[in-house]
Structures are given as C-alpha cells and as structure tokens.
Design a protein around this motif. Structure first.
Motif, PDB file in Angstrom:
ATOM      1  N   ASP A  11      35.743  47.917 -14.082  1.00  0.00           N
ATOM      2  CA  ASP A  11      36.427  47.357 -12.921  1.00  0.00           C
ATOM      3  C   ASP A  11      35.335  46.704 -12.072  1.00  0.00           C
ATOM      4  OD1 ASP A  11      37.642  46.752 -10.564  1.00  0.00           O
ATOM      5  OD2 ASP A  11      38.740  48.636 -10.359  1.00  0.00           O
ATOM      6  N   CYS A  12      35.303  45.378 -12.100  1.00  0.00           N
ATOM      7  CA  CYS A  12      34.191  44.651 -11.452  1.00  0.00           C
ATOM      8  C   CYS A  12      34.381  44.510  -9.955  1.00  0.00           C
ATOM      9  CB  CYS A  12      34.057  43.266 -12.059  1.00  0.00           C
ATOM     10  SG  CYS A  12      33.797  43.322 -13.814  1.00  0.00           S
ATOM     11  N   THR A  13      35.544  44.866  -9.444  1.00  0.00           N
ATOM     12  CA  THR A  13      35.841  44.717  -8.013  1.00  0.00           C
ATOM     13  C   THR A  13      36.576  45.985  -7.553  1.00  0.00           C
ATOM     14  OG1 THR A  13      37.820  43.526  -8.712  1.00  0.00           O
ATOM     15  CG2 THR A  13      35.977  42.169  -7.958  1.00  0.00           C
ATOM     16  N   LEU A  14      35.838  47.072  -7.469  1.00  0.00           N
ATOM     17  CA  LEU A  14      36.467  48.371  -7.182  1.00  0.00           C
ATOM     18  C   LEU A  14      37.332  48.373  -5.916  1.00  0.00           C
ATOM     19  CD1 LEU A  14      33.889  51.211  -7.782  1.00  0.00           C
ATOM     20  CD2 LEU A  14      36.205  51.087  -8.693  1.00  0.00           C
ATOM     21  N   GLY A  18      42.226  51.112  -6.089  1.00  0.00           N
ATOM     22  CA  GLY A  18      43.645  51.102  -6.458  1.00  0.00           C
ATOM     23  C   GLY A  18      43.831  50.920  -7.962  1.00  0.00           C
ATOM     24  N   HIS A  19      43.171  49.910  -8.513  1.00  0.00           N
ATOM     25  CA  HIS A  19      43.298  49.675  -9.955  1.00  0.00           C
ATOM     26  C   HIS A  19      42.553  50.747 -10.756  1.00  0.00           C
ATOM     27  CE1 HIS A  19      44.403  45.570  -8.585  1.00  0.00           C
ATOM     28  NE2 HIS A  19      45.217  45.647  -9.631  1.00  0.00           N
ATOM     29  N   ALA A  20      41.377  51.135 -10.262  1.00  0.00           N
ATOM     30  CA  ALA A  20      40.585  52.151 -10.980  1.00  0.00           C
ATOM     31  C   ALA A  20      41.401  53.437 -11.143  1.00  0.00           C
ATOM     32  CB  ALA A  20      39.288  52.432 -10.219  1.00  0.00           C
ATOM     33  N   ASP A  34      31.056  47.173  -7.163  1.00  0.00           N
ATOM     34  CA  ASP A  34      31.479  46.381  -6.021  1.00  0.00           C
ATOM     35  C   ASP A  34      30.207  45.984  -5.290  1.00  0.00           C
ATOM     36  OD1 ASP A  34      34.467  46.231  -4.340  1.00  0.00           O
ATOM     37  OD2 ASP A  34      32.629  45.582  -3.321  1.00  0.00           O
ATOM     38  N   ILE A  35      30.243  44.815  -4.683  1.00  0.00           N
ATOM     39  CA  ILE A  35      29.056  44.359  -3.968  1.00  0.00           C
ATOM     40  C   ILE A  35      28.947  45.019  -2.592  1.00  0.00           C
ATOM     41  CG2 ILE A  35      30.115  42.324  -2.877  1.00  0.00           C
ATOM     42  CD1 ILE A  35      27.442  40.895  -3.858  1.00  0.00           C
ATOM     43  N   ASP A  36      30.061  45.565  -2.122  1.00  0.00           N
ATOM     44  CA  ASP A  36      30.112  46.117  -0.770  1.00  0.00           C
ATOM     45  C   ASP A  36      29.873  47.630  -0.810  1.00  0.00           C
ATOM     46  OD1 ASP A  36      30.742  46.977   1.745  1.00  0.00           O
ATOM     47  OD2 ASP A  36      32.724  46.057   1.830  1.00  0.00           O
ATOM     48  N   GLN A  60      26.596  49.784  -7.014  1.00  0.00           N
ATOM     49  CA  GLN A  60      26.683  48.630  -6.115  1.00  0.00           C
ATOM     50  C   GLN A  60      26.003  47.461  -6.813  1.00  0.00           C
ATOM     51  OE1 GLN A  60      24.268  48.305  -2.624  1.00  0.00           O
ATOM     52  NE2 GLN A  60      25.196  46.325  -2.223  1.00  0.00           N
ATOM     53  N   ALA A  61      26.783  46.428  -7.106  1.00  0.00           N
ATOM     54  CA  ALA A  61      26.211  45.271  -7.803  1.00  0.00           C
ATOM     55  C   ALA A  61      27.118  44.068  -7.640  1.00  0.00           C
ATOM     56  CB  ALA A  61      26.050  45.593  -9.286  1.00  0.00           C
ATOM     57  N   ASN A  62      26.521  42.901  -7.870  1.00  0.00           N
ATOM     58  CA  ASN A  62      27.290  41.656  -7.874  1.00  0.00           C
ATOM     59  C   ASN A  62      27.783  41.430  -9.300  1.00  0.00           C
ATOM     60  OD1 ASN A  62      28.032  38.874  -7.907  1.00  0.00           O
ATOM     61  ND2 ASN A  62      26.707  38.524  -6.147  1.00  0.00           N
ATOM     62  N   PHE A  63      29.067  41.137  -9.458  1.00  0.00           N
ATOM     63  CA  PHE A  63      29.573  40.986 -10.827  1.00  0.00           C
ATOM     64  C   PHE A  63      28.975  39.770 -11.542  1.00  0.00           C
ATOM     65  CE2 PHE A  63      33.528  39.511  -8.387  1.00  0.00           C
ATOM     66  CZ  PHE A  63      33.322  38.146  -8.583  1.00  0.00           C
ATOM     67  N   GLU A  90      40.991  46.469   3.488  1.00  0.00           N
ATOM     68  CA  GLU A  90      40.094  47.184   4.409  1.00  0.00           C
ATOM     69  C   GLU A  90      39.028  46.243   4.960  1.00  0.00           C
ATOM     70  OE1 GLU A  90      41.192  48.329   1.616  1.00  0.00           O
ATOM     71  OE2 GLU A  90      42.024  50.307   2.022  1.00  0.00           O
ATOM     72  N   GLN A  91      38.486  45.391   4.104  1.00  0.00           N
ATOM     73  CA  GLN A  91      37.467  44.442   4.579  1.00  0.00           C
ATOM     74  C   GLN A  91      38.083  43.457   5.575  1.00  0.00           C
ATOM     75  OE1 GLN A  91      36.372  43.106   0.646  1.00  0.00           O
ATOM     76  NE2 GLN A  91      34.343  44.025   0.769  1.00  0.00           N
ATOM     77  N   LEU A  92      39.284  42.961   5.245  1.00  0.00           N
ATOM     78  CA  LEU A  92      39.928  41.995   6.135  1.00  0.00           C
ATOM     79  C   LEU A  92      40.261  42.612   7.485  1.00  0.00           C
ATOM     80  CD1 LEU A  92      42.267  40.306   3.518  1.00  0.00           C
ATOM     81  CD2 LEU A  92      40.366  39.221   4.700  1.00  0.00           C
ATOM     82  N   ARG A 110      30.045  38.183   5.514  1.00  0.00           N
ATOM     83  CA  ARG A 110      29.365  38.597   4.283  1.00  0.00           C
ATOM     84  C   ARG A 110      30.071  39.819   3.701  1.00  0.00           C
ATOM     85  NH1 ARG A 110      23.765  39.995   6.108  1.00  0.00           N
ATOM     86  NH2 ARG A 110      24.974  40.577   7.921  1.00  0.00           N
ATOM     87  N   ALA A 111      30.428  39.751   2.419  1.00  0.00           N
ATOM     88  CA  ALA A 111      31.071  40.902   1.785  1.00  0.00           C
ATOM     89  C   ALA A 111      30.049  41.992   1.524  1.00  0.00           C
ATOM     90  CB  ALA A 111      31.729  40.480   0.470  1.00  0.00           C
ATOM     91  N   SER A 112      28.761  41.656   1.646  1.00  0.00           N
ATOM     92  CA  SER A 112      27.712  42.634   1.384  1.00  0.00           C
ATOM     93  C   SER A 112      26.473  42.288   2.189  1.00  0.00           C
ATOM     94  CB  SER A 112      27.364  42.601  -0.106  1.00  0.00           C
ATOM     95  OG  SER A 112      26.106  43.183  -0.326  1.00  0.00           O
TER      96      SER A 112
HETATM   97  C1  LIG Z   1      40.704  42.435  -3.674  1.00  0.00           C
HETATM   98  S1  LIG Z   1      39.423  43.627  -3.512  1.00  0.00           S
HETATM   99  C2  LIG Z   1      39.679  44.673  -4.874  1.00  0.00           C
HETATM  100  C3  LIG Z   1      40.743  45.713  -4.647  1.00  0.00           C
HETATM  101  C4  LIG Z   1      40.820  46.742  -5.777  1.00  0.00           C
HETATM  102  N1  LIG Z   1      41.238  46.153  -7.031  1.00  0.00           N
HETATM  103  C5  LIG Z   1      41.775  47.864  -5.412  1.00  0.00           C
HETATM  104  O1  LIG Z   1      42.740  48.094  -6.165  1.00  0.00           O
HETATM  105  O2  LIG Z   1      41.566  48.539  -4.411  1.00  0.00           O
HETATM  106  C6  LIG Z   1      37.994  42.722  -3.999  1.00  0.00           C
HETATM  107  C7  LIG Z   1      36.696  43.511  -3.967  1.00  0.00           C
HETATM  108  O3  LIG Z   1      35.724  42.753  -4.695  1.00  0.00           O
HETATM  109  C8  LIG Z   1      34.482  42.887  -4.066  1.00  0.00           C
HETATM  110  N2  LIG Z   1      33.680  41.731  -4.452  1.00  0.00           N
HETATM  111  C9  LIG Z   1      33.811  40.457  -4.025  1.00  0.00           C
HETATM  112  N3  LIG Z   1      32.889  39.689  -4.627  1.00  0.00           N
HETATM  113  C10 LIG Z   1      32.176  40.490  -5.459  1.00  0.00           C
HETATM  114  C11 LIG Z   1      31.094  40.260  -6.350  1.00  0.00           C
HETATM  115  N4  LIG Z   1      30.584  39.050  -6.513  1.00  0.00           N
HETATM  116  N5  LIG Z   1      30.617  41.306  -7.051  1.00  0.00           N
HETATM  117  C12 LIG Z   1      31.157  42.552  -6.893  1.00  0.00           C
HETATM  118  N6  LIG Z   1      32.170  42.828  -6.058  1.00  0.00           N
HETATM  119  C13 LIG Z   1      32.675  41.802  -5.348  1.00  0.00           C
HETATM  120  C14 LIG Z   1      34.800  42.945  -2.595  1.00  0.00           C
HETATM  121  O4  LIG Z   1      33.739  43.578  -1.898  1.00  0.00           O
HETATM  122  C15 LIG Z   1      36.112  43.737  -2.580  1.00  0.00           C
HETATM  123  O5  LIG Z   1      35.870  45.101  -2.378  1.00  0.00           O
END
Ligand SMILES: C[S@@+](CC[C@H](N)C(=O)[O-])C[C@H]1O[C@@H](n2cnc3c(N)ncnc32)[C@H](O)[C@@H]1O
Length: 273
Positions: A11-14, A18-20, A34-36, A60-63, A90-92, A110-112
């Motif tokens: 899951d590249c965007t934790l 929710g999805h995890a 997740d980058i954040d 914590q990493a950038n996808f 939550e970020q919004l 900045r998301a991170s």
């Molecule tokens: C729409 S949310 C994901 C919600 C998640 N699927 C859930 O069910 O709760 C997008 C997430 O992707 C992360 N994100 C955005 N760009 C990213 C990147 N380049 N690498 C890693 N995470 C990233 C954001 O920090 C944010 O937490």
C-alpha cells in the motif's frame, strides 16, 4: 485487488490505513508506506487497535522510490499494489498545513517535511510567466492571467503568506462565480507543484509493474484529470499488463452521499501478464 491470504501487498499511500485494514481483513500481508510521518503514526495505531496480531510493516518513504523501498522491505515480488493518490481527509482538515482555502493557515501545502519548497515560496518567488504557466498547466485555470497579475501586484506591497490571503485575492481577480470556489484550481496547481505529484506518479508506475508477480494487480485511484490521463495512457500502452478497466470505476451515488470526496475519484486497475 482480489486479496489472497498470506500474499504480500504494497500500500503505497497508507493515509489512515483504510485500505490497509481491508487488505489485512482479507488475510493479506501489508507492506505500507507514506511520505507523511503523521499518516504513518495514525496508520500504525489504527491497525494495531483493530488487528493487534496482524502482519504489517510500514516505512516513511516517497513512492517514487518504490523499488528501493521494496528492497528494504525484503520484497522481490508482490501480489498487489495500491496507489490512492492525493491527500487524506485528515491532511485536508489539518488547519496548520495550508491545503484548504476554507481554513486559514500558513501557505505551506507540503505533504511531508521532506519537501523543501512551500506554496508561499512559489507564490512569492516565481516570476509572472512561471506563475501563469503553473496555474494553466497544473490547475487548468482559465483565469490564470488575471489571478497572476493581481498576485504580482499584491506581493510588491507585502508577501502572500496565508491561505486566506490567497483565496481572497483569487476571489477578487476572478469575477465569475460558479458552483465551486474560485480558488479551487489555484490551490490544486500549487499542491501538485509543491509535492511534485505528477512526476512521482510517472516514476512509480513502471516500478510498480515490475514488482508485480504474474497475475498481480495494480490499482490506482486518482482525483484529477491530469493524474488520470497519465494512468490511463500508461495502462493502455504497457505491454506487460492487461488493462482491466477500459473505463475508470467511479463511486456510486450512495457512496458519494456517504463520502462526498469520492465524487471525483477514478479507479483504474491493471493486471501483470
Ligand atoms: C488519499 S490518502 C490515502 C488514504 C488511504 N488509502 C486510506 O484508506 O486511509 C493519500 C496518502 O498518500 C500520501 N502520499 C502522497 N504522495 C505520496 C508519495 N509521493 N509517496 C508516499 N505517500 C504519498 C499522503 O501523505 C496521504 O497520506
């Protein structure tokens, strides 16, 4: 994603997991990033609370660095990969981070903390031509010239540092009033630029496909047409995958009622040959 027990999923965007959690519920082994850092903390807590004995690992990493991250996890192939792009609710809703024109905050976006340049840096630092191009290309903003003009005149007097200042300025520059807030596209453009969203997406897609085992699925949810175009073309032109969604899957009316943000979500899925 057709999650199968004891198979590995990235899951590249934790986000808030929710999805995890759904993957874990189906017996999948979750490797999340997740980058954040705040998102990671939230996800860990939620997963541990719901499934104290579940297998999951997070980083914590950038996808955009997915191959390297997978290697650090010790993964060579996985059964499925999810990208749920953009920002979490939550970020919004976080009043300090400057993503929303409805909440007054420093113009950060900045998301991170890994990212160096804030939205205020762009608004006050780019020249008129660069700002105009940014709003046109990343916001598809029709009124970019008049908005840019007012920004440049205003910042000569004092820097634009808050979301409220910027939202009010865009309202002043754009005479047209439609259903959506006039600052929507300007905020979108800044957010995409600050977080390098389109380049990160272009970078991750080939890495994701090469990590999938045969039959494995890559599911990508996007929230604006610039991202959707990149995914659509990539799935269409890549000979290593079958595009399972000729048309994107969108939310039902019922889902939109329960979760209004799903209104603009488009899901595309590809399967490795
Ligand atoms: C729409 S949310 C994901 C919600 C998640 N699927 C859930 O069910 O709760 C997008 C997430 O992707 C992360 N994100 C955005 N760009 C990213 C990147 N380049 N690498 C890693 N995470 C990233 C954001 O920090 C944010 O937490």
């Amino acid at each position: 994603m057709q999650v199968k027990p004891q198979q590995a999923y990235l899951d590249c965007t934790l986000g808030s997991a929710g999805h995890a959690l759904e993957i874990i519920k189906r017996g999948g082994l979750v490797y999340g990033l997740d980058i954040d850092p705040q998102a990671l903390k939230r996800s860990k807590e939620r997963i541990l609370k719901a499934y104290p004995n579940a297998f999951f690992k997070v980083k914590q990493a950038n996808f955009s660095q997915l191959s390297a991250v997978a290697q650090e996890f010790g993964l060579t192939t996985v059964a499925g990969i999810l990208l749920d792009l953009g920002l979490s609710s939550e970020q919004l809703a976080d009043s300090d981070r400057g993503f929303s024109f409805n909440l007054n905050a420093p113009l950060d976006m900045r998301a991170s903390p890994d990212y160096q340049v804030t939205a205020a840096d762009l608004i006050n630092g780019l020249n008129k031509g660069e700002l105009n191009e940014l709003f046109q290309k990343l916001g598809e903003e029709q009124h970019s010239l008049s908005i840019t003009d007012l920004i440049v005149r205003t910042r000569l007097i004092k820097p634009i540092t808050t979301t409220k200042q910027l939202a009010e300025l865009v309202m002043k520059a754009v005479k047209f009033r439609g259903k959506t807030h006039p600052a929507t596209k300007v905020f979108q453009a800044l957010r995409i630029a600050v977080n390098d969203e389109l380049n990160n997406l272009k970078a991750v897609l080939p890495q994701a496909v090469s990590l999938l085992k045969p039959g494995g699925r890559l599911a990508v949810i996007s929230f604006h047409s610039l991202e959707d175009r990149i995914i659509k073309l990539y799935f269409k032109n890549n000979v290593q995958v079958i595009n399972l969604t000729k048309k994107p899957i969108i939310a039902s009316e019922e889902e939109i009622k329960a979760n209004p943000r799903s209104r603009s979500a488009k899901l595309r899925v590809a399967q490795k040959i």
